[in-house]
Motif scaffolding. Sequence first.
Motif, PDB file in Angstrom:
ATOM      1  N   TYR A  85      38.173  41.799  56.437  1.00  0.00           N
ATOM      2  CA  TYR A  85      39.057  42.713  55.550  1.00  0.00           C
ATOM      3  C   TYR A  85      37.942  42.805  54.446  1.00  0.00           C
ATOM      4  O   TYR A  85      37.478  41.790  54.122  1.00  0.00           O
ATOM      5  N   TRP A 129      38.961  49.538  49.911  1.00  0.00           N
ATOM      6  CA  TRP A 129      39.777  48.543  50.881  1.00  0.00           C
ATOM      7  C   TRP A 129      39.358  49.011  52.075  1.00  0.00           C
ATOM      8  O   TRP A 129      39.961  50.227  52.435  1.00  0.00           O
ATOM      9  N   THR A 150      48.360  41.858  52.489  1.00  0.00           N
ATOM     10  CA  THR A 150      48.135  41.247  51.110  1.00  0.00           C
ATOM     11  C   THR A 150      49.554  40.978  50.762  1.00  0.00           C
ATOM     12  O   THR A 150      50.426  41.496  50.553  1.00  0.00           O
ATOM     13  N   HIS A 204      52.105  39.578  45.119  1.00  0.00           N
ATOM     14  CA  HIS A 204      51.671  38.937  43.866  1.00  0.00           C
ATOM     15  C   HIS A 204      51.444  40.199  42.774  1.00  0.00           C
ATOM     16  O   HIS A 204      51.937  41.446  43.185  1.00  0.00           O
ATOM     17  N   ASP A 222      49.656  41.958  39.439  1.00  0.00           N
ATOM     18  CA  ASP A 222      48.222  42.094  38.566  1.00  0.00           C
ATOM     19  C   ASP A 222      48.467  42.510  37.074  1.00  0.00           C
ATOM     20  O   ASP A 222      49.381  43.211  36.883  1.00  0.00           O
ATOM     21  N   ASN A 279      47.833  50.574  37.877  1.00  0.00           N
ATOM     22  CA  ASN A 279      47.070  50.416  39.366  1.00  0.00           C
ATOM     23  C   ASN A 279      47.253  51.945  40.109  1.00  0.00           C
ATOM     24  O   ASN A 279      48.569  52.446  39.969  1.00  0.00           O
ATOM     25  N   TYR A 291      46.486  54.065  43.064  1.00  0.00           N
ATOM     26  CA  TYR A 291      46.043  53.752  44.647  1.00  0.00           C
ATOM     27  C   TYR A 291      46.025  54.956  45.397  1.00  0.00           C
ATOM     28  O   TYR A 291      46.842  55.626  45.270  1.00  0.00           O
ATOM     29  N   LYS A 344      49.156  52.582  54.279  1.00  0.00           N
ATOM     30  CA  LYS A 344      49.643  51.223  53.693  1.00  0.00           C
ATOM     31  C   LYS A 344      51.101  51.220  53.354  1.00  0.00           C
ATOM     32  O   LYS A 344      51.672  52.308  52.999  1.00  0.00           O
ATOM     33  N   HIS A 384      53.761  43.228  44.468  1.00  0.00           N
ATOM     34  CA  HIS A 384      53.500  44.248  45.606  1.00  0.00           C
ATOM     35  C   HIS A 384      52.996  43.480  46.616  1.00  0.00           C
ATOM     36  O   HIS A 384      52.093  42.432  46.482  1.00  0.00           O
ATOM     37  N   VAL A 433      51.343  44.292  50.655  1.00  0.00           N
ATOM     38  CA  VAL A 433      50.778  45.215  51.078  1.00  0.00           C
ATOM     39  C   VAL A 433      50.398  45.249  52.719  1.00  0.00           C
ATOM     40  O   VAL A 433      49.767  44.283  52.979  1.00  0.00           O
ATOM     41  N   ASN A 441      41.243  52.115  44.860  1.00  0.00           N
ATOM     42  CA  ASN A 441      42.108  52.321  43.941  1.00  0.00           C
ATOM     43  C   ASN A 441      41.558  51.873  42.481  1.00  0.00           C
ATOM     44  O   ASN A 441      40.451  51.206  42.350  1.00  0.00           O
ATOM     45  N   TRP A 458      42.034  50.306  38.705  1.00  0.00           N
ATOM     46  CA  TRP A 458      42.766  49.435  38.066  1.00  0.00           C
ATOM     47  C   TRP A 458      42.388  50.205  36.387  1.00  0.00           C
ATOM     48  O   TRP A 458      41.142  49.861  35.755  1.00  0.00           O
TER      49      TRP A 458
HETATM   50  O1  LIG Z   1      45.500  47.261  49.664  1.00  0.00           O
HETATM   51  C1  LIG Z   1      45.912  46.150  49.778  1.00  0.00           C
HETATM   52  O2  LIG Z   1      45.782  45.447  50.393  1.00  0.00           O
HETATM   53  C2  LIG Z   1      46.460  45.409  48.271  1.00  0.00           C
HETATM   54  C3  LIG Z   1      46.086  46.152  47.165  1.00  0.00           C
HETATM   55  C4  LIG Z   1      46.229  45.424  45.866  1.00  0.00           C
HETATM   56  O3  LIG Z   1      46.881  44.381  45.825  1.00  0.00           O
HETATM   57  C5  LIG Z   1      46.022  46.038  44.398  1.00  0.00           C
HETATM   58  O4  LIG Z   1      45.692  47.115  44.524  1.00  0.00           O
HETATM   59  O5  LIG Z   1      46.255  45.543  43.607  1.00  0.00           O
END
Ligand SMILES: O=C(O)CCC(=O)C(=O)O
Lengths: 354, 354
Positions: free
Chosen positions: B137, B177, B185, B188, B190, B194, B196, B203, B308, B310, B324, B326
Amino acid sequence: MMGAAAAAAQVSDPIAELITTYHELNSSLVEELAEEPSPLEFMRYVARNTPFVVRGGASDWQATKTWDVQYLTQFLRDHSVNVAVTPLGNADAPTLDERGNTVFAKPHEEEQSFPDFIEYLTKQETDPDFQGSEIRYAQTQNDNLRHEYRALFSQVQRSVPFARIALQQDPDAINLWIGNARSVTALHRDNYENVYVQVAGRKHFVLLPPLCQPCVNERPLRPAHYARRQDQGRGGVAGGDDKNGNGSDANNADLELVMEEDADDVPFATWDPDNDQVNATKYSHLATPMRVTLEPGDIFYLPAMWYHKVSQSANEEGVCIAVNYWYDMEFSGPLYPLVSFVRSINSMPEESSN
Amino acid sequence: MMGAAAAAAQVSDPIAELITTYHELNSSLVEELAEEPSPLEFMRYVARNTPFVVRGGASDWQATKTWDVQYLTQFLRDHSVNVAVTPLGNADAPTLDERGNTVFAKPHEEEQSFPDFIEYLTKQETDPDFQGSEIRYAQTQNDNLRHEYRALFSQVQRSVPFARIALQQDPDAINLWIGNARSVTALHRDNYENVYVQVAGRKHFVLLPPLCQPCVNERPLRPAHYARRQDQGRGGVAGGDDKNGNGSDANNADLELVMEEDADDVPFATWDPDNDQVNATKYSHLATPMRVTLEPGDIFYLPAMWYHKVSQSANEEGVCIAVNYWYDMEFSGPLYPLVSFVRSINSMPEESSN
Ligand SMILES: O=C(O)CCC(=O)C(=O)O
Ligand SMILES: O=C(O)CCC(=O)C(=O)O
C-alpha cells in the motif's frame, strides 16, 4: 495517522483541565471588528462559538439616530407597555429572601403608560431630588419589538443580514430593552445565537463560555415573584412618599416577594463574576470572564449558550436602550450534547475520597 | 431568559446520555450533495462537525479522467516510491502478536520501483494464479503528492476551493493513496479537516463522531513494526514461492513483527465496528456507525477528529486510488477541549460501586 490523539495520560481533575485548556487556546478579549462581517466570516465565529463586537456597525440605523426620550415619548404617547418592577433592579435574579434563602426572584409585571414609564427612568437617573422606591425595566423578551412595540419596528433592521444569510433563518424573537443604570440582568445563558444592538446608553457584558458551567454554581432555586403590597399605592413619578424609598432590601415599602409554592425549582447560576468570593465553586477561580462594553451603534455577537451578566449605564437623558435578535441555535452537531455532558458530569456526586 | 437550561435532573450515566443525545439530534446517514458547496455552505458543515459527500464532485479532474494503470506506469516509469508492506494489509493497525497480545503494527517500509509496485497490486487482484505473500500500500501521508509524487500534482487541484476559502488556508498535506482491496486502514482519528477525493476504485468509510471515544476502546498498545526476515528474499511479482504465501497470520514467511522496546505505547482504538462483539466497551453498543462508499469522482468531507475505518474495492484493473487534502483544524473554540474532556472522563477509574 498523522496527528493522532496525544498519549492518554490520566488527568486528575478533568473539569479543571477542560477549563484551563480552553483558556490556553482562546483569547479572553472580545474581538473588535471595524465593519460587519460577511455571512462566511460570521459563520467562522459561529463555528468557533466565539463572540465579537462590530464597533459602530449599527450607527446608521434609524433607531440609533432618532430614539431619544422626547422622540419615543411622543411616538408612543398613547401606548401602554409591560414593565418589570423590582426593588433592586433584580428581575429574574437569585435573591436573598427574608430568611436568608436564595430564591429566584421574578419581577412584578404591570402595564404602564409609556410616557410615565420613560419619565420615571429618566427622573431616577437625572433628578437628584427624585429617588423612586423601585426599579423599572421594559425587558419582556417575548419578541416584543414585533408585537408590543411594533410601531417602532420599521426603525430597526428586520433581521441582521450577515446572520440571516449565514444561519438561513429569520430571528425567532426581536426584543427591545429599555431601562436605566439601576437594572442588572443576572448571569444566565440562552439557547440562542444572539445579535445584540446597542441604541442608547451603554451595556456592560460579563461573559463566560458554555464549558464554564462548573464555575457558575448552578443551583435549583425556589421561584418567587414580586407583588405590590395590597395596602400600598403605586410608586409613581409624582409620589413624594417614594423619595426615601428603601432600595437596598429584597423587599421594600411597596414590593414583597411571594413564593410560588407549587412551581418547580429553577436551576440558575448563583456565582457572580463581579463578586467572586461569594457562592464560588472549586472551579470558579479558573474562569476568565470576558468583558465588553457596548457603545451606541455597536453590534455584538453573543454565541449560543454563553453565560452573560449585563449591567447598564444610562445616557445623559437617563436611559439605556438596546435591541436584540435571537436566532435559533443549531442543536445538531456535537456542541449541544457536549455542553450538556459537562453539566451532567459536574452534577455527579463527589466521589468519596479514598 | 427564554430557553434557559432545562432542569438539572441528575443523569445516571453521563457518557451513555452524551452518545444517545447526539444520535437523537443527528442523522446517521451521510448527507449527499449533487454539487460542491459554496464556502459558506461548507462552513456550516464545519460548524456542525458533520460529514457530507459530493457525488461526482471531482469527476472532471484530470486525475479522475486519466489515472489508470497504463498511464501511471508510463508516467512514473523511472520513479521509485515508498511502499508499506504488511502480511495482512494491516499497516498501522492493532494486531495480535504470537503471544496473543494486541500490539500496534507499523508496516515495513521500502522503496520499490513504481511499475513493479503497481503491477503487484493489479496481479494480486486480477490474476487467479498469483497470490502474493504480502500486501502493499502506498500510503505515506507525509504530503507525498507535493513531494514523492510531485510529477502528478498538476493533475489534481492544488487545494479544494470551497475549503481553502472557508478555512482561509492551504492544505497542510496532500496525500496520494494507491492500494488494492487487501489493505484496510484501521479505525483512528486525525486532528485535521479532511477533504477526500476518490480517483479510481471505491473506498468504504465507517465513521464515528469524536464524542464516541468511549465506544472505541482506546488502549495503550506496544508499538512494533514489520521487517523482512534476513534469510528471505523479497516477495516479488515473479516469485513462484509466494503463490501459496500465508496471508492469514500476523507473521508470514517473509515478514516478522519486531517489537520497538524503547518506544512509548501508542494509544489506539481497538474496537472494530465491523466486528463489534470483540473488544467492545460498555458503550460500544450505543454507537451508530455511519457508512459511506466513495465512487470514482466523489469528494468526501470527513470532519476533524471523526473516527474512520477505511477499506477498499479495486477497480477492474485491480487498484484503488485516492487523493486527500488535510487542512489544519481549528483548536480555538470549545470543540477540541470538550472532545479531550470526554476522553479524560472516560479514562477515569470506575467508581467503586456502593
Ligand atoms: O484511505 C485510507 O486508507 C485511509 C484514509 C485516512 O485515514 C485519511 O484520509 O485520514
Ligand atoms: O440587556 C439585558 O439586560 C440582558 C440581555 C440578555 O440577557 C440577552 O440578550 O439574552
